[in-house]
Design a protein around this motif. Structure first.
Motif, PDB file in Angstrom:
ATOM      1  N   PHE A 293       0.836  -1.209   0.000  1.00 46.91           N
ATOM      2  CA  PHE A 293       0.000   0.000   0.000  1.00 46.91           C
ATOM      3  C   PHE A 293       0.870   1.258   0.000  1.00 46.91           C
ATOM      4  N   PHE A 294       1.897   1.287   0.848  1.00 47.53           N
ATOM      5  CA  PHE A 294       2.795   2.438   0.908  1.00 47.53           C
ATOM      6  C   PHE A 294       3.529   2.638  -0.420  1.00 47.53           C
ATOM      7  N   GLU A 295       3.960   1.520  -1.013  1.00 44.46           N
ATOM      8  CA  GLU A 295       4.725   1.610  -2.257  1.00 44.46           C
ATOM      9  C   GLU A 295       3.897   2.205  -3.387  1.00 44.46           C
ATOM     10  N   VAL A 296       2.645   1.748  -3.517  1.00 43.75           N
ATOM     11  CA  VAL A 296       1.794   2.160  -4.630  1.00 43.75           C
ATOM     12  C   VAL A 296       1.190   3.546  -4.402  1.00 43.75           C
ATOM     13  N   TYR A 297       0.731   3.813  -3.166  1.00 47.54           N
ATOM     14  CA  TYR A 297      -0.032   5.035  -2.928  1.00 47.54           C
ATOM     15  C   TYR A 297       0.771   6.153  -2.254  1.00 47.54           C
ATOM     16  N   ALA A 298       2.007   5.891  -1.880  1.00 48.58           N
ATOM     17  CA  ALA A 298       2.800   6.945  -1.238  1.00 48.58           C
ATOM     18  C   ALA A 298       4.156   7.132  -1.907  1.00 48.58           C
ATOM     19  N   MET A 299       4.952   6.069  -1.959  1.00 48.17           N
ATOM     20  CA  MET A 299       6.324   6.190  -2.449  1.00 48.17           C
ATOM     21  C   MET A 299       6.375   6.568  -3.926  1.00 48.17           C
ATOM     22  N   GLN A 300       5.690   5.813  -4.777  1.00 51.79           N
ATOM     23  CA  GLN A 300       5.737   6.079  -6.218  1.00 51.79           C
ATOM     24  C   GLN A 300       5.169   7.441  -6.586  1.00 51.79           C
ATOM     25  N   PRO A 301       3.999   7.850  -6.053  1.00 53.85           N
ATOM     26  CA  PRO A 301       3.499   9.197  -6.362  1.00 53.85           C
ATOM     27  C   PRO A 301       4.444  10.297  -5.880  1.00 53.85           C
ATOM     28  N   PHE A 302       5.098  10.091  -4.727  1.00 47.52           N
ATOM     29  CA  PHE A 302       5.996  11.132  -4.216  1.00 47.52           C
ATOM     30  C   PHE A 302       7.219  11.288  -5.119  1.00 47.52           C
ATOM     31  N   VAL A 303       7.816  10.168  -5.532  1.00 46.37           N
ATOM     32  CA  VAL A 303       8.995  10.230  -6.404  1.00 46.37           C
ATOM     33  C   VAL A 303       8.627  10.854  -7.747  1.00 46.37           C
ATOM     34  N   ALA A 321      10.670   5.437   6.569  1.00 48.11           N
ATOM     35  CA  ALA A 321      10.526   5.211   8.010  1.00 48.11           C
ATOM     36  C   ALA A 321       9.105   4.789   8.356  1.00 48.11           C
ATOM     37  N   LEU A 322       8.122   5.453   7.769  1.00 50.48           N
ATOM     38  CA  LEU A 322       6.725   5.085   8.012  1.00 50.48           C
ATOM     39  C   LEU A 322       6.436   3.690   7.465  1.00 50.48           C
ATOM     40  N   GLN A 323       6.969   3.401   6.294  1.00 48.43           N
ATOM     41  CA  GLN A 323       6.758   2.082   5.695  1.00 48.43           C
ATOM     42  C   GLN A 323       7.393   0.987   6.545  1.00 48.43           C
ATOM     43  N   ALA A 324       8.610   1.252   7.037  1.00 51.36           N
ATOM     44  CA  ALA A 324       9.302   0.251   7.849  1.00 51.36           C
ATOM     45  C   ALA A 324       8.620   0.074   9.200  1.00 51.36           C
ATOM     46  N   GLY A 325       8.234   1.202   9.829  1.00 52.12           N
ATOM     47  CA  GLY A 325       7.635   1.125  11.163  1.00 52.12           C
ATOM     48  C   GLY A 325       6.244   0.537  11.151  1.00 52.12           C
ATOM     49  N   MET A 541      14.560  -1.175  15.498  1.00 52.88           N
ATOM     50  CA  MET A 541      15.092  -0.120  14.635  1.00 52.88           C
ATOM     51  C   MET A 541      16.252  -0.621  13.776  1.00 52.88           C
ATOM     52  N   ALA A 542      16.942  -1.692  14.198  1.00 59.92           N
ATOM     53  CA  ALA A 542      18.001  -2.267  13.374  1.00 59.92           C
ATOM     54  C   ALA A 542      17.421  -2.760  12.056  1.00 59.92           C
ATOM     55  N   PHE A 543      16.288  -3.434  12.149  1.00 64.14           N
ATOM     56  CA  PHE A 543      15.594  -3.942  10.965  1.00 64.14           C
ATOM     57  C   PHE A 543      15.101  -2.791  10.102  1.00 64.14           C
ATOM     58  N   GLU A 544      14.453  -1.836  10.748  1.00 64.05           N
ATOM     59  CA  GLU A 544      13.866  -0.721  10.005  1.00 64.05           C
ATOM     60  C   GLU A 544      14.954   0.140   9.351  1.00 64.05           C
ATOM     61  N   THR A 545      16.063   0.357  10.081  1.00 64.13           N
ATOM     62  CA  THR A 545      17.170   1.143   9.528  1.00 64.13           C
ATOM     63  C   THR A 545      17.806   0.413   8.354  1.00 64.13           C
ATOM     64  N   LEU A 546      17.900  -0.910   8.437  1.00 67.98           N
ATOM     65  CA  LEU A 546      18.443  -1.695   7.328  1.00 67.98           C
ATOM     66  C   LEU A 546      17.607  -1.485   6.068  1.00 67.98           C
ATOM     67  N   ALA A 547      16.276  -1.472   6.240  1.00 67.65           N
ATOM     68  CA  ALA A 547      15.395  -1.255   5.085  1.00 67.65           C
ATOM     69  C   ALA A 547      15.584   0.148   4.521  1.00 67.65           C
ATOM     70  N   ILE A 548      15.771   1.132   5.408  1.00 65.09           N
ATOM     71  CA  ILE A 548      15.962   2.514   4.956  1.00 65.09           C
ATOM     72  C   ILE A 548      17.271   2.649   4.178  1.00 65.09           C
ATOM     73  N   LEU A 549      18.360   2.082   4.732  1.00 65.93           N
ATOM     74  CA  LEU A 549      19.664   2.194   4.085  1.00 65.93           C
ATOM     75  C   LEU A 549      19.719   1.384   2.790  1.00 65.93           C
ATOM     76  N   ALA A 550      18.984   0.262   2.770  1.00 70.54           N
ATOM     77  CA  ALA A 550      18.950  -0.546   1.548  1.00 70.54           C
ATOM     78  C   ALA A 550      18.095   0.102   0.475  1.00 70.54           C
ATOM     79  N   GLY A 551      17.253   1.071   0.879  1.00 68.28           N
ATOM     80  CA  GLY A 551      16.419   1.794  -0.076  1.00 68.28           C
ATOM     81  C   GLY A 551      15.163   1.057  -0.473  1.00 68.28           C
ATOM     82  N   THR A 552      14.849  -0.040   0.216  1.00 67.27           N
ATOM     83  CA  THR A 552      13.650  -0.804  -0.114  1.00 67.27           C
ATOM     84  C   THR A 552      13.253  -1.675   1.076  1.00 67.27           C
ATOM     85  N   ALA A 553      11.950  -1.917   1.207  1.00 61.95           N
ATOM     86  CA  ALA A 553      11.466  -2.831   2.236  1.00 61.95           C
ATOM     87  C   ALA A 553      11.579  -4.282   1.779  1.00 61.95           C
TER      88      ALA A 553
END
Length: 616
Positions: A293-303, A321-325, A541-553
């Motif tokens: 849901f975040f990818e389709v309705y938030a991330m892609q429209p924002f980019v 961060a919102l997507q990971a959390g 937060m280790a998991f969530e930060t990993l997703a942020i740094l990797a640039g994808t969930a």
């Protein structure tokens, strides 16, 4: 006005407190102690009243922090009435504390809880004898059903005079009470307390010691033992008048099944495996749905907006961060807390602790750490705080090491969100197997090298009952609020900082600096070290930060299954979170805290390195 709730552990006191106050509860340490009090407000006839939930105790004359807190609270008399909650199915034992509270001379109300359990056992309850002998209002309740809870506050408001009960003590004790009363112009309560060694007047305490020595030489028993025996006898008399056994109702005893090694242990293992399977499968489904849901309705429209690079970097950081959390951590945390609340409210947790205690004794570990270890599955912080109930420093040291290794709900997020989702459910269970084997090995070593005396553990079995869905959801939501209001702001702030560092090239430099070491030791990319560092703030937060740094969930697209598995194992075993370290400093001191931190860091890196070199 202020009312205080007092009672033995596991009598339903906190359930009554929550029903009267709802979710508006403040938790704070009592001044001068590390013991927590719960305070809340309730409204009756358009007036607000404060309720204080005091720690559960069996007596007011012990040396524990909880008993000292309740004792000082009553001595200050900064309360308009005391609400004493008793388990009516075990009335005689509960009356011992009730009689002690009555001697403090405060207005009081007696709540005889668990009337539904009494009915199931064929017990007929007559509150009249307690009302007549103590001169206070007595209410028969069933907190699990909400029965008669609405009568408690009106009764507390009407309680204007203290109980006039006088426990019939041994004639030597009565003579000593009269003598101390005349010598120092104090009432009966102060005289009895002086004989027990409590008070602020040195002369009075010295006189009481002299009299106590004389009584002890005659009875061959201490004054404290004589007074306790007199109170128990009086409690027995009141209980006999209050509780009448009707015809024995035909019923099965589930404890004969649940507390035996066979079939109790297979049932416990089945419940634990089923709990984890549910969290893994249902959480994975919810994660996939929310992340998509975040990818389709938030991330892609924002980019697609085409904002300036810095603004886009910051915006993507917040969305990640919102997507990971909310997408990765929230489903697992919420489901886990629901299951833990069900097990707690059903009464099964004490049966599980009993079985685990027996098993731990068989492999050489001390059973007193079972309750903290059980609590640690929810969160290590309250589990560490509960080790103060253990009798010796030896027990507290062993328990503190083991508790910090137990996979809490935040670590469950890592195991479920990384391993179960991207590697497989069997691999996720293997992480638990590794951790539990290390806990057993650590316990075996510590139980042999840690100096001090070994004690047993006394544990009360609370009645089994069907959990109330509303109360379960309230409790789960109350625990989840910590994640939403503490972890999420930290995650958002950390994500923005990481985005800025990434934009200005700082992260690239740091990752390039550490990557040779992380690749050689663990086979992980350089940004995994940053993720591990953020895990010190909060484990998930280790998991969530990993997703942020990797640039994808979708971590499976950027890391191999072995890398994900090693990262999860290292994170689960790695240094405790900041909140746990803070509580450890307070409970066991800086030296033990430093030892636990160094041990867990070394253990995590060692096991991760072994997995990489054996499986890579």
């Amino acid at each position: 006005m202020r009312f205080a709730l007092i009672g033995n552990p596991s009598v339903g006191k906190s359930l009554i407190f929550n029903q009267l106050t709802g979710l508006g509860v403040e938790v704070s340490n009592y001044p001068g102690t590390t013991v927590e009090l719960q305070r809340g407000n309730t409204c009756f006839q358009r007036e607000i009243f404060e309720l204080v939930d005091l720690p559960g105790v069996y007596s007011l004359e012990g040396n524990s922090d909880e008993e000292g807190l309740v004792r000082r609270f009553l001595e200050q008399q900064d309360v308009d009435a005391v609400i004493v909650v008793a388990n009516v199915t075990r009335l005689e034992r509960n009356l011992y504390l009730l009689l002690q509270v009555a001697e403090y001379g405060l207005p009081m109300v007696v709540v005889l809880n668990m009337a539904d359990e009494a009915a199931k056992r064929g017990l007929e309850i007559d509150p009249g004898p307690i009302r007549d002998l103590l001169g206070v209002e007595v209410i028969l309740t069933a907190a699990s059903l909400g029965k008669n809870i609405d009568r408690i506050i009106p009764a507390a408001l009407a309680a204007s005079s203290p109980s006039m009960v006088e426990i019939p003590y041994d004639h030597h004790i009565e003579a000593a009470v009269r003598s101390l009363g005349k010598m120092f112009d104090v009432d009966r309560k102060e005289s009895v307390r002086a004989l027990l060694g409590f008070g602020d007047n040195p002369e009075q305490l010295e006189a009481a010691r002299t009299i106590s020595d004389e009584i002890e030489s005659r009875h061959r028993m201490t004054v404290a033992q004589i007074i306790a025996a007199n109170r128990h006898n009086f409690a027995h008399k009141i209980a006999d008048l209050t509780v009448k056994e009707e015809t024995e109702l035909p019923q099965t005893d589930p404890d004969s099944i649940l507390t035996r090694l066979i079939p109790g242990m297979p049932i416990l293992i089945g419940i634990l495996v089923g709990m984890l399977l549910f969290v893994f499968i249902a959480g994975s489904f919810l994660e996939e749905m929310i992340v998509g849901f975040f990818e389709v309705y938030a991330m892609q429209p924002f980019v697609a907006l085409g904002l300036p690079p810095l603004a886009e970097e910051l915006g993507v950081s917040v969305l990640l961060a919102l997507q990971a959390g909310l997408g990765i951590a929230f489903p697992y945390v919420f489901l886990f807390y629901i299951i833990i609340s069900v097990l707690e409210d059903s009464g099964y947790m004490t049966r599980a602790a009993f079985l685990a205690d027996n098993a731990m004794h068989r492999v050489g570990m001390h059973g007193g750490a079972v309750i903290p270890l059980t609590l640690a599955f929810g969160c290590n912080v309250p589990a560490i705080m509960s080790i103060r109930l253990l009798r010796s420093r030896r027990e507290r040291i062993i328990a503190s090491f083991l508790v910090t290794m137990v996979p809490c709900s935040a670590r469950t997020v890592i195991i479920a969100g990384i391993v179960a989702s991207f590697v497989g459910i069997a691999a996720a269970f293997s992480v638990y197997a590794i951790v539990f084997l290390l806990i057993l090995a650590t316990g075996l070593v510590l139980s042999r090298v840690t100096p001090g005396e070994r004690f047993g553990m006394i544990m009360e079995m609370v009645p089994l009952r069907w959990p109330d869905p509303k109360l379960v959801m309230k409790k789960a939501w109350s625990r989840l609020s910590e994640f939403l209001f503490i972890a999420m702001p930290l995650l958002l702030a950390g994500s923005v900082v990481l985005g800025l560092l990434e934009f200005f090239g700082v992260m690239t430099f740091f990752e390039g600096l550490v990557e040779p070491y992380t690749m050689a030791l663990l086979g992980l990319p350089g940004y995994s070290a940053t993720a591990l560092a953020f895990g010190i703030l909060r484990k998930e937060m280790a998991f969530e930060t990993l997703a942020i740094l990797a640039g994808t969930a979708d971590l499976g697209a950027v890391l191999s299954s072995l890398q994900l598995y090693i990262f999860a194992v290292v994170t689960v075993l790695f240094v405790p979170c900041l909140a746990t370290i803070t509580v450890l400093l307070r409970e066991v001191g800086s030296k033990i805290t430093l030892a636990i931190t160094a041990y867990t860091v070394a253990l995590g890196l060692l096991i991760g390195s072994l997995l990489f070199h054996l499986l890579g």
